[in-house]
Write an enzyme that holds these catalytic residues in place. Structure first.
Site, PDB file in Angstrom:
ATOM      1  N   TRP A  11      34.735  33.649  38.296  1.00 35.55           N
ATOM      2  CA  TRP A  11      34.881  35.037  38.772  1.00 35.55           C
ATOM      3  C   TRP A  11      33.532  35.749  38.874  1.00 35.55           C
ATOM      4  O   TRP A  11      33.447  36.859  39.382  1.00 35.55           O
ATOM      5  CB  TRP A  11      35.816  35.816  37.845  1.00 35.55           C
ATOM      6  CG  TRP A  11      37.264  35.385  37.932  1.00 35.55           C
ATOM      7  CD1 TRP A  11      37.770  34.321  38.634  1.00 35.55           C
ATOM      8  CD2 TRP A  11      38.392  36.014  37.296  1.00 35.55           C
ATOM      9  NE1 TRP A  11      39.130  34.256  38.467  1.00 35.55           N
ATOM     10  CE2 TRP A  11      39.539  35.281  37.663  1.00 35.55           C
ATOM     11  CE3 TRP A  11      38.535  37.117  36.461  1.00 35.55           C
ATOM     12  CZ2 TRP A  11      40.822  35.628  37.211  1.00 35.55           C
ATOM     13  CZ3 TRP A  11      39.802  37.462  36.002  1.00 35.55           C
ATOM     14  CH2 TRP A  11      40.936  36.725  36.382  1.00 35.55           C
ATOM     15  N   LYS A  12      32.487  35.135  38.358  1.00 40.10           N
ATOM     16  CA  LYS A  12      31.140  35.740  38.372  1.00 40.10           C
ATOM     17  C   LYS A  12      31.222  37.165  37.807  1.00 40.10           C
ATOM     18  O   LYS A  12      31.975  37.394  36.860  1.00 40.10           O
ATOM     19  CB  LYS A  12      30.552  35.690  39.789  1.00 40.10           C
ATOM     20  CG  LYS A  12      30.613  34.251  40.361  1.00 40.10           C
ATOM     21  CD  LYS A  12      29.831  34.048  41.623  1.00 40.10           C
ATOM     22  CE  LYS A  12      29.949  32.607  42.076  1.00 40.10           C
ATOM     23  NZ  LYS A  12      29.154  32.303  43.251  1.00 40.10           N
ATOM     24  N   HIS A 101      24.702  27.489  36.093  1.00 42.71           N
ATOM     25  CA  HIS A 101      25.014  27.875  37.479  1.00 42.71           C
ATOM     26  C   HIS A 101      23.718  28.233  38.206  1.00 42.71           C
ATOM     27  O   HIS A 101      22.801  28.802  37.615  1.00 42.71           O
ATOM     28  CB  HIS A 101      25.972  29.065  37.482  1.00 42.71           C
ATOM     29  CG  HIS A 101      26.565  29.316  38.826  1.00 42.71           C
ATOM     30  ND1 HIS A 101      25.870  29.970  39.816  1.00 42.71           N
ATOM     31  CD2 HIS A 101      27.760  28.973  39.364  1.00 42.71           C
ATOM     32  CE1 HIS A 101      26.628  30.019  40.908  1.00 42.71           C
ATOM     33  NE2 HIS A 101      27.786  29.427  40.659  1.00 42.71           N
ATOM     34  N   GLU A 173      27.178  21.931  43.194  1.00 43.38           N
ATOM     35  CA  GLU A 173      27.249  23.145  44.003  1.00 43.38           C
ATOM     36  C   GLU A 173      25.955  23.304  44.801  1.00 43.38           C
ATOM     37  O   GLU A 173      24.964  23.852  44.285  1.00 43.38           O
ATOM     38  CB  GLU A 173      27.435  24.371  43.107  1.00 43.38           C
ATOM     39  CG  GLU A 173      28.685  24.347  42.266  1.00 43.38           C
ATOM     40  CD  GLU A 173      29.114  25.754  41.871  1.00 43.38           C
ATOM     41  OE1 GLU A 173      30.241  26.120  42.198  1.00 43.38           O
ATOM     42  OE2 GLU A 173      28.326  26.484  41.271  1.00 43.38           O
ATOM     43  N   GLY A 179      28.693  31.057  48.500  1.00 36.63           N
ATOM     44  CA  GLY A 179      28.874  32.421  49.007  1.00 36.63           C
ATOM     45  C   GLY A 179      28.436  32.609  50.448  1.00 36.63           C
ATOM     46  O   GLY A 179      28.300  33.735  50.917  1.00 36.63           O
ATOM     47  N   GLY A 240      34.340  30.305  43.776  1.00 35.32           N
ATOM     48  CA  GLY A 240      33.941  31.689  43.556  1.00 35.32           C
ATOM     49  C   GLY A 240      34.865  32.634  44.296  1.00 35.32           C
ATOM     50  O   GLY A 240      35.962  32.968  43.830  1.00 35.32           O
TER      51      GLY A 240
END
Ligand code: 13P
Length: 259
Positions: A11-12, A101, A173, A179, A240
Site C-alpha cells: 500500500w506504500k 523496496h 521489481e 508506477g 502497488g
C-alpha cells in the site's frame, strides 16, 4: 514441487486506518466465501503503513488475509528516529515485512548492506521477508540486468541459511515498471525470475531454489496478471496501485487461483 502463489499488496504511503479498514471490507466483499479461509487459493497479503496496520488486522479477522509491514530496523531499540523495531512489529502481529523496496533504496539511502541487516533482524523476530530487487532503465539498456539482480540478491542473503530460506520471498521489481504503467513483458520477467532461481541453486541447493517463491512487481494489474502468473517461475505478485482497488486486487487473486 508446487509453490503456493503469493499475492501481496504494497500500500506504500496510502490509506489511513479508517480507509484501510474499509478497503479490507471491500476486498472481502469480492469473494463469495466472505473470505473465511480459502486454504486452496493463493496466499494473500496486504502491507499497509505502520499506523494503519492495527485497524487492518482487526478488519481482516476471520479471514485468510495476512498482514505485513513495509520496513523494519535492525536494532532492538534506540536512537533511530522514524524507524520501527522487530518487537514493535511482533506486538502488532504482522507476519511479513517488505525489505529493500527500490523506493527505499532510491529516496532513503537503503543499501545492499542495510537490506541484509534488516533481513537478519526480521528473521530473528520470526517474520517472513519479501526482499525487493530491481534494475533501473539505464541498467537494462546497458545489458547488465542479470548482473545487477544477482548482486542485489546475493548481498541481501549474506549469512542467511538454507533453513531460513523457508521464510524468504524474493520480489523482482524492475524500477522502470513501478508506477509507470509500463509492465515488463512476460518474457522479460520470466527471464529474470529464471536467473534468480538459478542463483539460488548456486547459493544453496536445487531444493531451496525450487521451494523459494519469486514475485513479480511493477504495474501488475487486473489485465496483465493472468499472463504473468502463468509463467513457470513467477510465483505471485507484489502489487502497488492495483492493490488499492478492491475489484482489481480481487481479480488478480482470482487469476492466481487459476494459474
Ligand atoms: P505498482 O504496482 O504501482 O507499479 O507498484 C509496484 C510496487 O512497487 C510494489 O511494491
Amino acid at each position: 514441487m508446487a509453490r503456493r502463489k503469493l499475492i501481496a499488496g504494497n500500500w506504500k504511503m496510502n490509506m489511513t486506518a479508517a480507509a484501510g479498514a474499509k478497503l479490507i471490507q471491500d476486498i472481502r466483499a469480492q469473494f463469495e466465501c466472505g473470505c473465511k479461509g480459502c486454504a486452496n487459493g493463493p496466499e494473500v497479503l496486504v502491507c499497509p503503513p505502520f499506523t494503519t496496520i492495527a485497524a487492518v488486522i482487526e478488519a481482516a479477522k476471520g479471514c485468510c488475509l495476512n498482514v505485513g509491514a513495509q520496513n523494519i530496523h535492525w536494532a532492538e531499540k534506540g536512537a533511530f528516529t522514524g524507524e520501527i523495531s522487530g518487537d514493535m512489529l511482533n506486538e502488532l502481529g504482522v507476519s511479513y515485512v517488505i525489505i529493500g523496496h527500490s523506493e527505499r533504496r532510491q529516496y532513503f539511502g537503503e543499501t545492499d548492506q542495510t537490506v541484509n541487516q534488516r533481513v537478519q533482524a526480521a528473521l530473528a523476530h520470526n517474520l517472513k521477508v519479501i526482499i525487493c530487487v530491481g534494475e533501473s532503465l539505464e541498467q537494462r539498456t546497458a545489458g547488465v540486468t542479470n548482473a545487477i539482480i544477482e548482486g542485489q540478491v546475493s548481498k541481501a542473503l549474506e549469512g542467511i541459511t538454507a533453513e531460513q530460506m523457508a521464510n524468504i520471498v524474493i520480489a523482482y521489481e524492475p524500477i522502470w515498471a513501478i508506477g509507470t504503467g509500463q509492465v515488463a513483458t512476460e518474457e522479460q520477467a520470466e527471464d529474470v525470475h529464471k536467473a534468480i532461481r538459478a542463483l539460488l541453486k548456486k547459493l544453496y541447493s536445487a531444493a531451496v531454489a525450487d521451494a523459494t517463491r519469486i514475485l513479480y512487481g511493477g504495474s501488475m494489474n487486473e489485465k496483465n496478471a493472468a499472463g504473468l502468473l502463468a509463467q513457470p517461475d513467477i510465483d505471485g505478485g507484489l502489487i502497488g496501485g492495483a492493490s488499492l482497488k478492491p475489484e482489481a486486487f480481487a481479480t488478480i487473486i482470482k487469476a492466481a487461483l487459476k494459474a
